[in-house]
Design a protein around this motif. Structure first.
Motif, PDB file in Angstrom:
ATOM      1  N   SER A 103      42.108  30.470  47.424  1.00 10.93           N
ATOM      2  CA  SER A 103      42.981  29.294  47.421  1.00 10.93           C
ATOM      3  C   SER A 103      43.838  29.264  48.680  1.00 10.93           C
ATOM      4  N   ASN A 104      44.088  28.059  49.205  1.00  5.86           N
ATOM      5  CA  ASN A 104      44.944  27.900  50.374  1.00  5.86           C
ATOM      6  C   ASN A 104      46.379  27.535  50.004  1.00  5.86           C
ATOM      7  N   THR A 105      46.622  27.386  48.698  1.00  9.20           N
ATOM      8  CA  THR A 105      47.977  27.017  48.255  1.00  9.20           C
ATOM      9  C   THR A 105      48.579  28.029  47.273  1.00  9.20           C
ATOM     10  N   ASP A 106      47.742  28.729  46.553  1.00  7.99           N
ATOM     11  CA  ASP A 106      48.229  29.708  45.563  1.00  7.99           C
ATOM     12  C   ASP A 106      47.964  31.113  46.094  1.00  7.99           C
ATOM     13  N   PHE A 107      49.037  31.822  46.406  1.00  7.95           N
ATOM     14  CA  PHE A 107      48.923  33.188  46.932  1.00  7.95           C
ATOM     15  C   PHE A 107      49.519  34.209  45.950  1.00  7.95           C
ATOM     16  N   SER A 108      49.463  33.876  44.663  1.00  2.00           N
ATOM     17  CA  SER A 108      49.923  34.817  43.627  1.00  2.00           C
ATOM     18  C   SER A 108      49.008  36.044  43.613  1.00  2.00           C
ATOM     19  N   ILE A 109      49.586  37.181  43.266  1.00  2.00           N
ATOM     20  CA  ILE A 109      48.812  38.427  43.250  1.00  2.00           C
ATOM     21  C   ILE A 109      48.961  39.133  41.898  1.00  2.00           C
ATOM     22  N   LEU A 110      47.990  40.013  41.609  1.00  2.00           N
ATOM     23  CA  LEU A 110      48.007  40.857  40.414  1.00  2.00           C
ATOM     24  C   LEU A 110      48.035  42.314  40.857  1.00  2.00           C
ATOM     25  N   ILE A 111      48.969  43.085  40.320  1.00  2.00           N
ATOM     26  CA  ILE A 111      49.048  44.526  40.604  1.00  2.00           C
ATOM     27  C   ILE A 111      48.692  45.258  39.317  1.00  2.00           C
ATOM     28  N   ARG A 112      47.546  45.926  39.302  1.00  2.00           N
ATOM     29  CA  ARG A 112      47.072  46.631  38.116  1.00  2.00           C
ATOM     30  C   ARG A 112      47.681  48.035  38.023  1.00  2.00           C
ATOM     31  N   ASP A 113      47.672  48.530  36.788  1.00  2.00           N
ATOM     32  CA  ASP A 113      48.105  49.910  36.530  1.00  2.00           C
ATOM     33  C   ASP A 113      49.470  50.201  37.176  1.00  2.00           C
ATOM     34  N   VAL A 114      50.466  49.435  36.765  1.00  2.00           N
ATOM     35  CA  VAL A 114      51.803  49.562  37.353  1.00  2.00           C
ATOM     36  C   VAL A 114      52.349  50.977  37.144  1.00  2.00           C
ATOM     37  N   ARG A 115      52.985  51.489  38.187  1.00  2.00           N
ATOM     38  CA  ARG A 115      53.547  52.842  38.174  1.00  2.00           C
ATOM     39  C   ARG A 115      55.047  52.776  38.425  1.00  2.00           C
ATOM     40  N   PRO A 116      55.781  53.841  38.100  1.00  2.00           N
ATOM     41  CA  PRO A 116      57.237  53.826  38.318  1.00  2.00           C
ATOM     42  C   PRO A 116      57.622  53.517  39.758  1.00  2.00           C
ATOM     43  N   GLU A 117      56.818  53.988  40.699  1.00  2.00           N
ATOM     44  CA  GLU A 117      57.157  53.748  42.109  1.00  2.00           C
ATOM     45  C   GLU A 117      56.951  52.294  42.531  1.00  2.00           C
ATOM     46  N   ASP A 118      56.376  51.467  41.663  1.00  2.00           N
ATOM     47  CA  ASP A 118      56.186  50.055  41.988  1.00  2.00           C
ATOM     48  C   ASP A 118      57.452  49.233  41.784  1.00  2.00           C
ATOM     49  N   ALA A 119      58.471  49.825  41.180  1.00  2.00           N
ATOM     50  CA  ALA A 119      59.731  49.095  40.980  1.00  2.00           C
ATOM     51  C   ALA A 119      60.353  48.758  42.335  1.00  2.00           C
TER      52      ALA A 119
END
Length: 239
Positions: free
Chosen positions: A70-86
């Motif tokens: 998509s050229n308008t939607d740049f949403s992302i998914l981050i899988r397997d969230v870890r404590p350091e992702d805060a």
């Protein structure tokens, strides 16, 4: 270039997001209007200590586009969230000049990501229910086992009484206790006498089973807190 950037808008609507470790985090970023040439990145933190979380040209194993291509939607998914992702994440649109210089054109207001503990209530409740059910089954089995053993003991007792070869008295003492001393065997004696009385209607070998008061014992011969009340005398006819 000024005309190109006038109608451009970058939207990063999430202020705060809370996610549990191991889940998938969704970060939203959309754009509209005519933007300048240049890529889009997701950065964690701002300033010299920022970290690139997603770049259109890079490889990030745990991060993917929510709307690929998509050229308008740049949403992302981050899988397997870890404590350091805060941390705080920024969606950034860059511009590239004719000479190749890359500068920040627009950035989102930032999304603060925090981690919370996974809810354990449903699993705990299920474990408690299973444990209670097992304890109930154990209690029922124990009651059935005790009832069976008590029935066997009564049958053996009656068989021994019936097998006696002559009329012989069997004095059975019973003492009523105090609140701290439990009542001993009275219920068993009364139950036994009731069984013998019922059996005597069909079996002429049993003469009688009765309860008689004991003579009053001297006070000095009694132990403190104990008073003997009665005894049972059972007589069985000889075969």
């Amino acid at each position: 270039d000024a005309q190109v950037g006038q109608g451009f808008e970058l939207r990063q609507p999430q202020d705060k997001v809370s996610v549990a470790a191991g889940e998938t985090l969704t970060l939203i970023c959309t754009m509209s209007g005519n933007g300048p040439a240049g890529g889009v990145k997701w950065l964690k933190g701002w300033g010299s200590a920022n970290e690139t979380v997603y770049d259109q040209k890079g490889s990030f194993p745990r991060v993917t586009r929510a709307m690929s291509g998509s050229n308008t939607d740049f949403s992302i998914l981050i899988r397997d969230v870890r404590p350091e992702d805060a941390g705080t994440y920024y969606c950034v649109k860059f511009s590239r000049s004719v000479v190749g210089a890359v500068e920040v054109f627009r950035r989102g207001k930032g999304t603060e990501v925090s981690l919370h503990e996974t809810a354990l209530v449903p699993s705990v409740v299920a474990a408690v229910v299973v444990l209670c059910f097992l304890l109930l089954l154990l209690f029922v089995a124990l009651c059935m086992y005790r009832r069976k053993r008590r029935g066997e003991a009564e049958s053996q007792c009656l068989a021994r009484l019936a097998a006696m070869g002559s009329l012989s008295p069997m004095p059975l003492r019973c003492c009523a206790g105090t609140p701290s001393t439990p009542r001993i065997s009275c219920d068993s004696i009364h139950h036994l006498c009731t069984l013998l009385q019922q059996s005597s209607k069909e079996d002429n070998e049993i003469h009688y089973a009765d309860l008689q008061p004991l003579p009053t014992a001297p006070r000095h011969g009694r132990s403190p807190g104990t008073a003997c009340s009665e005894y049972a005398s059972v007589r069985v006819a000889a075969k």
